[in-house]
Design a protein around this motif. Structure first.
Motif, PDB file in Angstrom:
ATOM      1  N   ILE A 131      26.789  41.764  45.737  1.00  0.00           N
ATOM      2  CA  ILE A 131      25.433  41.252  45.027  1.00  0.00           C
ATOM      3  C   ILE A 131      26.233  41.089  43.518  1.00  0.00           C
ATOM      4  N   SER A 132      27.359  41.835  42.971  1.00  0.00           N
ATOM      5  CA  SER A 132      27.789  41.602  41.720  1.00  0.00           C
ATOM      6  C   SER A 132      28.489  40.184  41.624  1.00  0.00           C
ATOM      7  N   ASP A 133      29.342  40.080  42.600  1.00  0.00           N
ATOM      8  CA  ASP A 133      30.094  38.735  42.863  1.00  0.00           C
ATOM      9  C   ASP A 133      29.096  37.728  42.798  1.00  0.00           C
ATOM     10  N   ARG A 134      27.974  37.516  43.495  1.00  0.00           N
ATOM     11  CA  ARG A 134      27.060  36.290  43.956  1.00  0.00           C
ATOM     12  C   ARG A 134      26.298  36.346  42.598  1.00  0.00           C
ATOM     13  N   TRP A 135      25.735  37.439  41.912  1.00  0.00           N
ATOM     14  CA  TRP A 135      24.647  37.060  40.792  1.00  0.00           C
ATOM     15  C   TRP A 135      25.225  37.321  39.396  1.00  0.00           C
ATOM     16  N   LEU A 136      26.465  38.031  39.382  1.00  0.00           N
ATOM     17  CA  LEU A 136      26.908  38.360  37.924  1.00  0.00           C
ATOM     18  C   LEU A 136      28.402  37.635  37.938  1.00  0.00           C
ATOM     19  N   CYS A 137      28.566  36.605  38.382  1.00  0.00           N
ATOM     20  CA  CYS A 137      29.851  35.866  38.593  1.00  0.00           C
ATOM     21  C   CYS A 137      30.286  35.502  37.086  1.00  0.00           C
ATOM     22  N   GLY A 138      29.360  35.039  36.250  1.00  0.00           N
ATOM     23  CA  GLY A 138      29.806  34.756  35.032  1.00  0.00           C
ATOM     24  C   GLY A 138      30.444  35.647  34.221  1.00  0.00           C
ATOM     25  N   LEU A 139      29.800  36.809  34.230  1.00  0.00           N
ATOM     26  CA  LEU A 139      30.253  38.051  33.572  1.00  0.00           C
ATOM     27  C   LEU A 139      31.802  38.314  34.068  1.00  0.00           C
ATOM     28  N   TRP A 140      31.952  38.164  35.467  1.00  0.00           N
ATOM     29  CA  TRP A 140      33.374  38.726  36.000  1.00  0.00           C
ATOM     30  C   TRP A 140      34.187  37.616  35.712  1.00  0.00           C
ATOM     31  N   GLN A 141      33.928  36.374  35.470  1.00  0.00           N
ATOM     32  CA  GLN A 141      34.621  35.313  35.370  1.00  0.00           C
ATOM     33  C   GLN A 141      35.171  35.565  33.784  1.00  0.00           C
ATOM     34  N   ALA A 142      34.179  35.923  32.683  1.00  0.00           N
ATOM     35  CA  ALA A 142      34.377  35.976  31.355  1.00  0.00           C
ATOM     36  C   ALA A 142      35.559  37.087  31.031  1.00  0.00           C
ATOM     37  N   ILE A 143      35.627  38.008  31.797  1.00  0.00           N
ATOM     38  CA  ILE A 143      36.616  39.216  31.645  1.00  0.00           C
ATOM     39  C   ILE A 143      37.847  38.819  32.765  1.00  0.00           C
ATOM     40  N   ASN A 144      37.842  37.786  33.235  1.00  0.00           N
ATOM     41  CA  ASN A 144      38.853  37.458  34.165  1.00  0.00           C
ATOM     42  C   ASN A 144      39.161  38.589  35.379  1.00  0.00           C
ATOM     43  N   PHE A 145      37.897  38.930  35.896  1.00  0.00           N
ATOM     44  CA  PHE A 145      37.844  39.794  37.101  1.00  0.00           C
ATOM     45  C   PHE A 145      36.926  39.294  37.990  1.00  0.00           C
ATOM     46  N   PRO A 146      37.170  37.997  38.699  1.00  0.00           N
ATOM     47  CA  PRO A 146      36.285  37.581  39.806  1.00  0.00           C
ATOM     48  C   PRO A 146      36.568  38.030  41.223  1.00  0.00           C
ATOM     49  N   TYR A 147      36.850  39.357  41.442  1.00  0.00           N
ATOM     50  CA  TYR A 147      37.314  39.795  42.888  1.00  0.00           C
ATOM     51  C   TYR A 147      36.328  40.793  43.662  1.00  0.00           C
ATOM     52  N   PHE A 148      35.049  40.771  43.222  1.00  0.00           N
ATOM     53  CA  PHE A 148      34.158  41.628  43.975  1.00  0.00           C
ATOM     54  C   PHE A 148      33.952  41.437  45.291  1.00  0.00           C
ATOM     55  N   HIS A 149      33.935  39.990  45.569  1.00  0.00           N
ATOM     56  CA  HIS A 149      33.709  39.728  46.960  1.00  0.00           C
ATOM     57  C   HIS A 149      34.899  40.262  47.905  1.00  0.00           C
ATOM     58  N   SER A 150      36.136  40.472  47.550  1.00  0.00           N
ATOM     59  CA  SER A 150      37.271  40.855  48.174  1.00  0.00           C
ATOM     60  C   SER A 150      36.809  42.384  48.228  1.00  0.00           C
ATOM     61  N   PHE A 151      36.623  43.237  47.364  1.00  0.00           N
ATOM     62  CA  PHE A 151      36.224  44.582  47.335  1.00  0.00           C
ATOM     63  C   PHE A 151      35.029  44.639  48.494  1.00  0.00           C
ATOM     64  N   TRP A 152      34.028  43.977  48.692  1.00  0.00           N
ATOM     65  CA  TRP A 152      33.165  44.069  49.798  1.00  0.00           C
ATOM     66  C   TRP A 152      33.879  43.936  51.192  1.00  0.00           C
ATOM     67  N   HIS A 153      34.712  43.097  51.562  1.00  0.00           N
ATOM     68  CA  HIS A 153      35.197  43.128  52.717  1.00  0.00           C
ATOM     69  C   HIS A 153      35.697  44.733  53.058  1.00  0.00           C
ATOM     70  N   VAL A 154      36.458  45.005  51.951  1.00  0.00           N
ATOM     71  CA  VAL A 154      37.281  46.520  52.242  1.00  0.00           C
ATOM     72  C   VAL A 154      36.333  47.450  52.504  1.00  0.00           C
ATOM     73  N   LEU A 155      35.090  47.517  51.508  1.00  0.00           N
ATOM     74  CA  LEU A 155      34.279  48.635  51.533  1.00  0.00           C
ATOM     75  C   LEU A 155      33.332  48.611  52.709  1.00  0.00           C
ATOM     76  N   ILE A 156      33.069  47.443  53.353  1.00  0.00           N
ATOM     77  CA  ILE A 156      32.127  47.090  54.322  1.00  0.00           C
ATOM     78  C   ILE A 156      32.757  47.494  55.437  1.00  0.00           C
TER      79      ILE A 156
END
Length: 263
Positions: A187-212
């Motif tokens: 959800i963070s990667d999908r809905w808060l992308c602008g925030l993560w790109q602003a802090i140069n950390f847009p990798y939450f979808h890769s975390f999703w793969h490992v965590l699921i």
């Protein structure tokens, strides 16, 4: 009109920047994080080998399809192609369908379903219809697939009410924790992308793969445990942990004992 196999022809583009680390891999970290599925499948087969010896078909089918999920997800994130997106999503759909077909407890069958064979047909027809519908609006497919998790959580809750084994309850709790972390990352990667790109950390979808994958590492033994109770009355399921119970981080599996006692 671009080909459905073309790079970036998919309706979905995740938060990670494209082609930043490779000229051939669109989303580098989202691609390589799918290695977790290549570890998950053989781990399930190896650790639950006693169950596999008794009921090989369900475990081989589900493990093989989880491996395919990793392959198709890797292909999708590497290319961001329309075909890659559908292969990624449909492989998840069919994995869920096969798991339901083999492992859905008979006590929850609809009244019109009288046997496992009839339930296979119901699952197959439903999955074929769902597959055809997935072409209508592919951007919605991922949301629909994630909603299935709530039914799985409901079934888990129903089964835990019948079970007094504290180890089973702990494993279910661990599964839920991993799933909450995974879906939060998605959800963070999908809905808060602008925030993560602003802090140069847009990798939450890769975390999703490992965590699921970690959540499934707990979910599958839990389902196997309940399946033994329902389908293998001559055995008693017993939870074990690899490499041992004393380790702070462990992987659960199901061992079988000859004498059966209802959970």
């Amino acid at each position: 009109m671009p080909s459905v196999f073309s790079y970036q022809s998919a309706e979905v583009d995740w938060c990670e920047g494209n082609f930043e680390h490779s000229t051939v891999i669109a989303e580098y970290y989202n691609t390589i994080s799918n290695v977790s599925f290549f570890v998950l499948s053989p781990a399930l087969l190896y650790l639950n080998r006693q169950y596999r010896q008794q009921r090989a078909l369900p475990l081989y089918f589900v493990s093989g399809l989880l491996f395919c999920v990793g392959i198709f997800s890797m292909y999708f994130h590497m290319t961001l192609s329309y075909v890659g997106q559908l292969l990624d999503e449909l492989s998840i759909l069919w994995t869920l369908a096969v798991a339901y077909s083999f492992w859905y407890p008979r006590v929850y069958f609809p009244r019109c379903i009288k046997s496992r064979k009839h339930f296979f047909w119901l699952s197959g027809v439903t999955t074929v219809i769902s597959t055809l519908m997935s072409f209508i609006k592919p951007a919605l497919n991922a949301y629909v697939l994630n909603c299935i998790a709530f039914h799985l959580l409901y079934l888990t809750w129903c089964e835990l009410k019948k079970c007094n084994d504290k180890r089973v309850h702990r494993m279910a709790a661990a599964m839920v924790v991993w799933w909450v972390l995974a879906i939060s990352s998605w959800i963070s990667d999908r809905w808060l992308c602008g925030l993560w790109q602003a802090i140069n950390f847009p990798y939450f979808h890769s975390f999703w793969h490992v965590l699921i994958a970690m959540s499934l590492l707990y979910c599958c033994p839990l389902v196997i445990y309940f399946d033994v109770n329902y389908e293998m009355p001559s055995f008693k399921p017993k939870l074990g942990y690899w490499p041992s119970d004393s380790w702070p981080v462990v992987v659960p599996y199901v061992a079988l004992e000859e004498s059966h006692k209802q959970c």
